[in-house]
Design a protein around this motif. Sequence first.
Motif, PDB file in Angstrom:
ATOM      1  N   THR A 263      -3.226  -2.439   5.800  1.00 22.49           N
ATOM      2  CA  THR A 263      -4.087  -1.291   6.064  1.00 22.49           C
ATOM      3  C   THR A 263      -3.850  -0.202   5.035  1.00 22.49           C
ATOM      4  OG1 THR A 263      -4.169  -1.750   8.438  1.00 22.49           O
ATOM      5  CG2 THR A 263      -4.728   0.482   7.729  1.00 22.49           C
ATOM      6  N   LEU A 264      -4.949   0.282   4.465  1.00 18.21           N
ATOM      7  CA  LEU A 264      -4.899   1.360   3.488  1.00 18.21           C
ATOM      8  C   LEU A 264      -5.496   2.609   4.139  1.00 18.21           C
ATOM      9  CD1 LEU A 264      -4.767  -1.319   1.837  1.00 18.21           C
ATOM     10  CD2 LEU A 264      -6.035  -0.144   0.028  1.00 18.21           C
ATOM     11  N   HIS A 265      -4.788   3.726   4.065  1.00 24.21           N
ATOM     12  CA  HIS A 265      -5.277   5.006   4.576  1.00 24.21           C
ATOM     13  C   HIS A 265      -5.728   5.861   3.393  1.00 24.21           C
ATOM     14  CE1 HIS A 265      -3.758   4.213   8.658  1.00 24.21           C
ATOM     15  NE2 HIS A 265      -2.729   3.647   8.049  1.00 24.21           N
TER      16      HIS A 265
ATOM     17  N   ASP B 290      -3.955   0.696  -7.916  1.00 21.95           N
ATOM     18  CA  ASP B 290      -3.475  -0.404  -7.078  1.00 21.95           C
ATOM     19  C   ASP B 290      -4.653  -1.337  -6.810  1.00 21.95           C
ATOM     20  OD1 ASP B 290      -0.983   0.704  -7.013  1.00 21.95           O
ATOM     21  OD2 ASP B 290      -1.010   1.254  -4.891  1.00 21.95           O
ATOM     22  N   VAL B 291      -4.602  -2.552  -7.361  1.00 19.94           N
ATOM     23  CA  VAL B 291      -5.705  -3.499  -7.242  1.00 19.94           C
ATOM     24  C   VAL B 291      -5.425  -4.486  -6.114  1.00 19.94           C
ATOM     25  CG1 VAL B 291      -7.016  -5.308  -8.400  1.00 19.94           C
ATOM     26  CG2 VAL B 291      -6.274  -3.287  -9.687  1.00 19.94           C
TER      27      VAL B 291
ATOM     28  N   LEU C 160      -8.179  -0.002  -5.472  1.00 18.64           N
ATOM     29  CA  LEU C 160      -9.450  -0.661  -5.740  1.00 18.64           C
ATOM     30  C   LEU C 160      -9.451  -2.016  -5.043  1.00 18.64           C
ATOM     31  CD1 LEU C 160     -12.153  -0.944  -7.345  1.00 18.64           C
ATOM     32  CD2 LEU C 160     -10.790  -1.963  -9.187  1.00 18.64           C
ATOM     33  N   ILE C 161     -10.509  -2.288  -4.271  1.00 16.12           N
ATOM     34  CA  ILE C 161     -10.628  -3.546  -3.531  1.00 16.12           C
ATOM     35  C   ILE C 161     -11.794  -4.344  -4.092  1.00 16.12           C
ATOM     36  CG2 ILE C 161     -11.045  -4.585  -1.275  1.00 16.12           C
ATOM     37  CD1 ILE C 161      -9.929  -2.011  -0.016  1.00 16.12           C
TER      38      ILE C 161
ATOM     39  N   PRO D  68       0.815  -1.223   0.000  1.00 14.99           N
ATOM     40  CA  PRO D  68       0.000   0.000   0.000  1.00 14.99           C
ATOM     41  C   PRO D  68       0.845   1.268   0.000  1.00 14.99           C
ATOM     42  CG  PRO D  68      -0.781  -1.562   1.652  1.00 14.99           C
ATOM     43  CD  PRO D  68       0.547  -2.066   1.172  1.00 14.99           C
ATOM     44  N   ALA D  69       0.331   2.293  -0.659  1.00 12.71           N
ATOM     45  CA  ALA D  69       0.933   3.616  -0.585  1.00 12.71           C
ATOM     46  C   ALA D  69       0.706   4.178   0.823  1.00 12.71           C
ATOM     47  CB  ALA D  69       0.308   4.533  -1.627  1.00 12.71           C
ATOM     48  N   PRO D  70       1.529   5.142   1.240  1.00 11.73           N
ATOM     49  CA  PRO D  70       1.319   5.731   2.579  1.00 11.73           C
ATOM     50  C   PRO D  70      -0.092   6.290   2.762  1.00 11.73           C
ATOM     51  CG  PRO D  70       3.447   6.379   1.695  1.00 11.73           C
ATOM     52  CD  PRO D  70       2.723   5.698   0.579  1.00 11.73           C
ATOM     53  N   ARG D  71      -0.657   6.832   1.686  1.00  7.78           N
ATOM     54  CA  ARG D  71      -2.010   7.396   1.758  1.00  7.78           C
ATOM     55  C   ARG D  71      -2.575   7.478   0.346  1.00  7.78           C
ATOM     56  NH1 ARG D  71      -4.997  10.096   5.535  1.00  7.78           N
ATOM     57  NH2 ARG D  71      -6.455  11.716   4.876  1.00  7.78           N
TER      58      ARG D  71
END
Length: 333
Positions: free
Chosen positions: A162-164, A142-143, A64-65, A33-36
Amino acid sequence: MIEETQPSVRPWDAHNQKLVSNVHPPGWKNPIPAPRYNLVVIGGGTAGLVSAVGAAGLGAKVALIERHFMGGDCLNVGCVPSKAIIRAARAVAAVREAAEFGVNVPAGVTTDFGKVMERMRRLRADLSPHDSAQRFTELGVDVFLGSGQFTGPDSIEVGGQTLHFAKAVIATGARAAAPPIPGLKDVPYLTNETLFNLTELPRRLGVIGAGPVGCEMAQSFARFGSEVYLVEAEHGILPREDRDAAEIVRAAMQSDGVKLLCCGKDLKLARDPVGIRLRVASHEEGYDVLVDQLLVAVGRAPNVEGLGLVTAGVAFDRKGVQVNDRLQTTNPR
């Protein structure tokens, strides 16, 4: 790596293998994940895909989830497969009506239902690259494949990561509802999510619900040669549509042999050694019929379970996520 699950599509032929390789690739590795994120989208159906790619095209950092198949209902169990079947059914009807136009068709023309369904699977698979995980990754999204659950008002967890986010879109859609019909829990039945797995034409088909899905499939299967019983609790068909338009559809369906049991009351279902027994009263006349397959097409239920909406501060009820006129939830993010 995401948890690999058995695909819910059947048969496991080359077409469905191609479909799954695009919309839920086995062994897919979720990105770091990216930081935010500027935007996190939960749900990879039509609304989710458009939201994700639109924001990414404007330069946003987007995740995208999707827990099931990219493309959602439309590609997998809705628009694409249903319209492929409808087109085949229309061809059957055209052959039967050819003599009216001076076209001589040999007697004994038959429908190969297996080939009809194989064509549907092929078309669906050929379209699947457009909604694929790989394509959206190449478009800058980001999938993440897996179940997402909010862990706070601006965070969501998927696959142990965890994605912020600054903003999030809930686009988890809905699924076929199971109405409280006596005996429904005791009999096997189809919905739009399983209907397209069929490879053999049912000799007798019962359809509960005369909305768009019920009417489309009732007419199509009748044209293929099934004996179709369509049950609707209200008067007539397509109760939410213009009555004059609905009457045109009703007349066409009945000319194709669909047996319409509208104003259906006291519907009961039961297992039978030779099929599924369907009892219903229609216009004060009782019917007791046996069918080989049953399609339930009555309403939709929102996919809100397991999302952690309470933790995210998002209000919802049995109709789904509560939004204002701007489609904003009770969480401003």
